[in-house]
Design a protein around this motif. Sequence first.
Motif, PDB file in Angstrom:
ATOM      1  N   ILE A   1       3.487  -1.054   3.976  1.00 56.27           N
ATOM      2  CA  ILE A   1       2.740   0.199   3.884  1.00 56.27           C
ATOM      3  C   ILE A   1       3.753   1.329   3.825  1.00 56.27           C
ATOM      4  O   ILE A   1       4.619   1.453   4.695  1.00 56.27           O
ATOM      5  CB  ILE A   1       1.801   0.391   5.084  1.00 56.27           C
TER       6      ILE A   1
ATOM      7  N   SER B   1       2.191  -6.581   1.823  1.00 54.38           N
ATOM      8  CA  SER B   1       1.719  -6.053   3.109  1.00 54.38           C
ATOM      9  C   SER B   1       2.597  -4.955   3.680  1.00 54.38           C
ATOM     10  O   SER B   1       2.434  -4.570   4.840  1.00 54.38           O
ATOM     11  CB  SER B   1       1.532  -7.172   4.132  1.00 54.38           C
TER      12      SER B   1
ATOM     13  N   GLU C   1       0.851  -1.195   0.000  1.00 51.34           N
ATOM     14  CA  GLU C   1       0.000   0.000   0.000  1.00 51.34           C
ATOM     15  C   GLU C   1       0.886   1.245   0.000  1.00 51.34           C
ATOM     16  O   GLU C   1       1.746   1.401   0.862  1.00 51.34           O
ATOM     17  CB  GLU C   1      -0.891  -0.007   1.236  1.00 51.34           C
TER      18      GLU C   1
END
Length: 214
Positions: free
Chosen positions: A126, A124, A108
């Motif tokens: 960020i 996973s 992300e």
Amino acid sequence: MPSSDIVRVLVVGAGGHARVCIEALDDSGYDVVGCVSRDGTGIGGLPCRVLGSDEELEQLAERIGVRHVFVAVGHNATRERLTERCREAGLSPVNAISRFAMVSAAAELGSGVAVLAGAVVNPSAIVADGAILNTRCSIDHDVYVGPFAHVAVGVAVAGGVTVGERALLGVGSCVVPLARIGADAVVGAGAAVVRDVPAGVTVLGVPARERQLR
């Protein structure tokens, strides 16, 4: 994409970092219309014109009809300040992602993020707004890179690490799994972080220890 759909971007910054980011913006499909800098000048070899100083940022953006920006400034606190100024003016930061970077579909990214050539961002992870993932750095699974942090060239960040806002991980440093790097901390070039680093602290060496820079 059709030419009418191409997003035009104004770059804030006109130094070496900006020159690299402009290539990544081109890779991302953006039309860079020009740069602004603190004094209205730029480094040689920029692939676009320097349109003026950043004092004229809002007026320039309105005059040329640009609503998107990328802040290409290496200094973390300055990048944060300029990004907030852009947002207050209604300008939206975009991401600069090199075609030579590898970003997992399960990662992300925030806005205003630079992911430069050879960087790897695993599932996973960020990466928050305004962060720099510089050339050939590695961000492993479940890592959090805070707003306006800078992971420098060749850094290796292992799984589950937290990097605080505006932290700097220096060239070639590495961080063991699950370590926490505090806000505004500095990890020196080549350092090996084997334990948590408190906010605002500078660590150097192998293993990394807190030291005062002269």
